[in-house]
Write an enzyme that holds these catalytic residues in place. Structure first.
Site, PDB file in Angstrom:
ATOM      1  N   THR A 367      41.242 -55.052  25.531  1.00  0.00           N
ATOM      2  CA  THR A 367      40.594 -54.446  26.692  1.00  0.00           C
ATOM      3  C   THR A 367      39.533 -53.437  26.260  1.00  0.00           C
ATOM      4  O   THR A 367      39.495 -53.019  25.101  1.00  0.00           O
ATOM      5  CB  THR A 367      41.621 -53.740  27.608  1.00  0.00           C
ATOM      6  OG1 THR A 367      42.091 -52.577  26.940  1.00  0.00           O
ATOM      7  CG2 THR A 367      42.778 -54.652  27.971  1.00  0.00           C
ATOM      8  N   CYS A 368      38.707 -53.025  27.207  1.00  0.00           N
ATOM      9  CA  CYS A 368      37.620 -52.105  26.879  1.00  0.00           C
ATOM     10  C   CYS A 368      38.073 -50.664  27.019  1.00  0.00           C
ATOM     11  O   CYS A 368      37.424 -49.859  27.685  1.00  0.00           O
ATOM     12  CB  CYS A 368      36.425 -52.380  27.776  1.00  0.00           C
ATOM     13  SG  CYS A 368      35.562 -53.850  27.244  1.00  0.00           S
ATOM     14  N   SER A 369      39.206 -50.352  26.440  1.00  0.00           N
ATOM     15  CA  SER A 369      39.696 -48.983  26.495  1.00  0.00           C
ATOM     16  C   SER A 369      39.838 -48.483  25.061  1.00  0.00           C
ATOM     17  O   SER A 369      40.439 -49.173  24.221  1.00  0.00           O
ATOM     18  CB  SER A 369      41.066 -48.951  27.191  1.00  0.00           C
ATOM     19  OG  SER A 369      41.795 -47.827  26.769  1.00  0.00           O
TER      20      SER A 369
END
Ligand SMILES: Cc1ncc(COP(=O)(O)O)c(C=O)c1O
Length: 443
Positions: A367-369
């Site tokens: 994910t883009c975290s």
């Protein structure tokens, strides 16, 4: 946790064997499971689940009866698992109308259900009372009048207990502290309601119980409070519910202990040791007090299912730029396994476990975290895209806290004596928007 990362537990601990095609469970290659059912994938080991239930249900040596077991639904709320637990004789500990509905839908008898948890509303109180459950724990004082009123409304007299907080348990919104006489006052108030059968006492430590000393301290405090209830209010507790909290031996805190991993695991309380010590303390206490020993109820969560499940995932790609360990980007991250931020779980290379280390990696989720990292440093055989990793002890608080952040949620397979059954299909994109009312798109 660099120390732990530099060591490793043996796959045999989970019944895994090594074959030409890599690590296998009951003769099935883990990589093959991911090929057939997709990755990421939860795999439940039915045999180990049954074994854990049996271990919890055992009568400790020298005792005449064992504990009554109520699995904490929130820990791993997979209907197929809950159903199996029920068939094996475990009751249900539920904390919400949904969980109560689910238990009843799965055929759990109301007399095998405990209702727990904060946040009861008048509507929930009515549902609880009408359901005629074995026991309902009132979390704090406001819930006493709430359930009493619902009981009056339906002309019923439910079995209730009060949740108390010990000096080292979760507190705050959970329970009424024993300290300062608050729990005693709450019991006094509950006993004044003729529509309530006050028969229970509930204490759940919350913080994991890893060793005998912690268990003894916790139990001692609860037993002393039983004496206070008896001497001050004439109340003999009939059902003593000591909650859950027993740690999974192979799941470790992320601390800087320099002890070898295997030694740390060896020092953890086993289910048998936990039960033996608990029964010894409780029965001795009541024998010395000259009062009958109450029924002992337990609500194991993580210790029941934690080590009965693994999460298989695959390396999507490698980012080897920059100093430090290479970043292996997996198809599973904190969206499925956020608990790895707080706990050390063993991770195996499914195809090449046992090969010499080929590199040091950071295992990141997709994910883009920036938080989406499962392990900062781990030595593994040289990783290639498509390699399968097995994250162990994935049967507690992974499925419960999984979300659909950027990616759909994985499927779940039960492996029972070599037979594979899909018990939850992977989420589809359509599932992800199924509840949205304005998702027409291009027709
Ligand atoms: C009241 C209660 N009982 C049992 C459990 C299960 O706990 P554990 O997984 O630590 O055994 C929980 C979980 O937090 C809980 O809140």
């Amino acid at each position: 946790m660099e120390q732990a990362a530099a060591q490793s537990l043996h796959p045999e601990t989970w019944g895994l064997t090594r074959a030409e095609e890599g690590l296998c469970l009951e003769g099935k290659a883990l990589a093959g499971l991911a090929d057939r059912w997709g990755s990421p994938l939860f795999v439940i080991h039915a045999g180990r689940l049954a074994e854990n239930v049996r271990r919890f249900q055992q009568v400790p040596q020298g005792r005449t009866r064992g504990a009554e077991i109520f699995y904490s639904y929130k820990t791993n709320p997979i209907p197929a698992v809950l159903q199996k637990l029920s068939e094996l004789g475990a009751g249900a500990e539920v904390v919400s109308p949904y969980e109560l509905w689910l238990a009843l839908r799965l055929g759990v008898a109301p007399g095998r259900i405990i209702y727990n948890g904060p946040g009861k509303t008048p509507g929930i109180a009515r549902t609880i009372v009408q359901s005629e459950l074995l026991l309902t724990h009132l979390n704090h004082r406001e819930e006493i009048a709430l359930v009493a009123q619902a009981a009056e409304e339906f002309g019923k007299k439910p079995n209730v207990g009060l949740r108390v907080a010990t000096s080292d348990s979760w507190s705050g919104k959970f329970g009424v502290p024993i300290a300062g006489g608050q729990a005693l006052a709450a019991y006094e108030e509950a006993l004044a309601h003729p529509s309530l059968r006050v028969v229970g006492l509930h204490a759940h430590r919350g913080v994991a119980i890893e060793d005998a000393r912690t268990l003894e301290r916790f139990v001692r405090e609860v037993l002393a409070f039983c004496d206070t209830l008896h001497s001050r209010l004439g109340l003999a507790v009939e059902m003593l519910d000591l909650g859950g909290s027993l740690a999974v031996p192979t799941v470790l805190p992320l601390d800087a202990s320099s002890l070898p991993l295997a030694e740390r695991v060896r020092r953890r309380l086993s289910i048998e040791q936990y039960l033996a010590l608990l029964f010894e303390r409780v029965e001795d206490h009541f024998r010395r007090a000259g009062r009958p020993t109450p029924r002992i109820l337990l609500e194991p969560g993580r210790a029941m299912t934690g080590n009965t499940q693994m999460l298989l995932c695959r390396v999507s790609s490698l980012n080897e730029a920059g100093a430090g360990p290479s970043h292996a980007i997996l198809d599973a991250g904190e969206n499925i396994a956020h608990i790895l931020h707080r706990e050390y779980h063993e991770i195996f290379h499914a195809e090449r476990w046992g090969d010499s280390p080929g590199g040091t990696y950071t295992l990141d989720g997709p994910t883009c975290s920036p938080m989406d990292s499962l392990r900062t440093t781990i030595e593994l055989p040289r990783l290639r895209p498509g390699d399968t990793l097995a994250i162990m002890d994935a049967g507690a608080y992974l499925v419960s806290f999984s979300n659909s952040f950027c990616f759909p949620q994985p499927g779940i397979v039960i492996l029972d004596q070599g037979r594979e059954t899909l018990v939850r299909r992977a989420e589809t994109y359509e599932d992800m928007i199924a509840r949205d009312l304005h998702a027409g798109g291009a027709a």
